[in-house]
Scaffold this active site. Structure first.
Site, PDB file in Angstrom:
ATOM      1  N   TYR A 160      10.364   4.834  36.453  1.00 17.19           N
ATOM      2  CA  TYR A 160      11.771   4.506  36.696  1.00 17.19           C
ATOM      3  C   TYR A 160      12.354   3.723  35.518  1.00 17.19           C
ATOM      4  CZ  TYR A 160      15.939   2.647  38.964  1.00 17.19           C
ATOM      5  OH  TYR A 160      17.241   2.313  39.260  1.00 17.19           O
TER       6      TYR A 160
ATOM      7  N   GLY B  33      25.061   5.895  48.767  1.00 20.89           N
ATOM      8  CA  GLY B  33      25.003   4.764  47.851  1.00 20.89           C
ATOM      9  C   GLY B  33      26.212   4.591  46.967  1.00 20.89           C
TER      10      GLY B  33
ATOM     11  N   ASP C  80      25.172  16.875  44.987  1.00 16.70           N
ATOM     12  CA  ASP C  80      24.000  16.208  45.558  1.00 16.70           C
ATOM     13  C   ASP C  80      23.058  17.275  46.099  1.00 16.70           C
ATOM     14  OD1 ASP C  80      22.252  14.173  46.670  1.00 16.70           O
ATOM     15  OD2 ASP C  80      24.005  12.855  46.700  1.00 16.70           O
TER      16      ASP C  80
ATOM     17  N   ASP D 203      19.311  20.889  43.478  1.00 18.16           N
ATOM     18  CA  ASP D 203      18.149  20.025  43.286  1.00 18.16           C
ATOM     19  C   ASP D 203      18.025  19.714  41.797  1.00 18.16           C
ATOM     20  OD1 ASP D 203      15.743  18.737  43.165  1.00 18.16           O
ATOM     21  OD2 ASP D 203      14.587  20.306  44.177  1.00 18.16           O
TER      22      ASP D 203
END
Length: 282
Positions: free
Chosen positions: A157, A12, A32, A41
C-alpha cells in the site's frame, strides 16, 4: 457546468466527491466495481481498458477533470499486494494516460489523484517496489515485497502511494500535461472515517494500532471535508496548483518529518538541476 470522471465513486471519499460535484450541477461519470454508471474491475488490464473506453464514450471526447479515488487498503491476504499495486497504481496511471487527450480538449482540466500520508509515514518501504511500479514491472514489485510475509500488504500500500505520488510529480510538469492546460495534483489524506477504516476499527488488534498512530489534532478525518478539498482542487482557484501533493491528515506527516521538507537542492544534484533549467528555457 463541467463533466468529471470519478473512480471509486461508490463509497468513501470518492462517493462524497461525486455527490458534491453532482449537487453543484456537474455531470459525473462514476466508476467502480459495482453500483456505478461504469462498472469495471480496475485490478485487471482488461477492466482498466474497459473503464477508460466507457468514460471516453460517455464524455464525448472531452473531460473537464478527473478524480482518481479508487483504491484498496492493506487488508490481509496472499493476493492482496498484487491487487493493491494493480488498483492503486495502474488503476490511476493507465486510465489517466487514456483520458489525457479528452482532458487536453477541455483546455483547463483539473485532475486530483488520491495518494496517502502512508507515502511518508511508513518506514522501510522497499525502493525496488516503488521503482518497479514506476517502470510497470509488477513481478519486480511482488518480488521486493515477498520478504515482508504477512506484512506485505502494508508495504504494498505504501509503495503504491509513493509511486503514484512520484508519477504525479513527474508527469504534471510535462508538456503533455501542464503544457496542454491540464493541472495534475494529488491529495494525501490520513486516517479518514470511511467504511474501510470503520471495518478496521471493528477488529480489536487493528483498532489498537490505528489509535496509537500520531494524529496531532486528534480523531479521524471526515470524508465530506476531504471532498471539499478535492472540489477546491478542481476549481478555478487551483489554476496555479501543479504537481503538488497536499497532505490533509491532521498533522501526522508534519509530526513524523517536520525537518525533512522543504529541502534545498543538494550539491550532488546541482548539475542535474542546472541542466533541467537550461532545458526548460529552450
Amino acid at each position: 457546468m463541467s463533466t468529471y470522471a470519478v473512480t471509486g465513486a461508490a463509497s468513501g471519499m470518492g462517493r462524497a466527491v461525486a455527490e458534491k460535484l453532482t449537487a453543484a450541477g456537474h455531470t459525473v461519470i462514476d466508476v467502480d466495481i459495482a453500483e456505478a454508471t461504469v462498472q469495471a474491475d480496475l485490478s485487471t488490464p482488461v477492466g482498466r481498458r474497459e473503464a477508460a473506453a466507457a468514460v471516453l464514450e460517455r464524455c464525448g471526447g472531452r473531460l473537464d477533470g478527473a478524480v482518481m479515488a479508487a483504491g484498496l487498503g492493506p487488508a490481509p491476504g496472499r493476493e492482496r499486494p498484487r491487487l493493491i499495486a494493480e488498483v492503486n497504481y495502474f488503476g490511476v496511471v493507465e486510465l489517466l494516460e487514456a483520458w489525457r487527450p479528452a482532458l487536453a480538449a477541455a483546455d483547463d482540466a483539473k485532475v486530483v489523484v488520491f495518494s496517502s500520508n502512508s507515502s511518508t509515514t511508513v518506514p522501510m518501504v522497499p525502493g525496488r517496489a516503488v521503482r518497479g511500479l514506476l517502470d510497470g514491472d509488477i513481478d519486480r514489485v511482488l518480488g521486493a515485497l515477498r520478504i515482508f510475509g504477512k506484512q506485505a500488504p502494508t508495504f504494498a500500500y505504501a509503495a503504491s502511494k509513493i509511486a503514484v505520488s512520484r508519477w504525479v510529480r513527474r508527469t504534471a510538469v510535462t508538456s503533455g500535461w501542464a503544457g496542454a492546460g491540464i493541472r495534475l495534483n494529488a491529495i494525501a489524506p490520513g486516517a479518514v472515517l470511511t467504511p474501510l477504516l470503520e471495518k478496521q476499527l471493528a477488529t480489536p488488534a487493528e483498532a489498537k494500532q490505528i489509535k496509537r498512530f500520531p494524529v496531532p489534532i486528534g480523531g479521524f478525518g471526515d470524508p465530506d471535508h476531504l471532498a471539499d478539498w478535492v472540489v477546491f482542487m478542481l476549481s478555478d482557484a487551483a489554476a496555479f496548483l501543479c504537481g503538488s501533493v497536499v497532505f490533509v491528515d491532521g498533522g501526522s506527516d508534519a509530526w513524523f518529518r517536520a525537518d525533512d521538507w522543504p529541502r534545498g537542492v543538494p550539491a550532488r544534484r546541482l548539475r542535474s538541476y542546472l541542466n533541467r533549467m537550461r532545458e526548460f528555457r529552450r
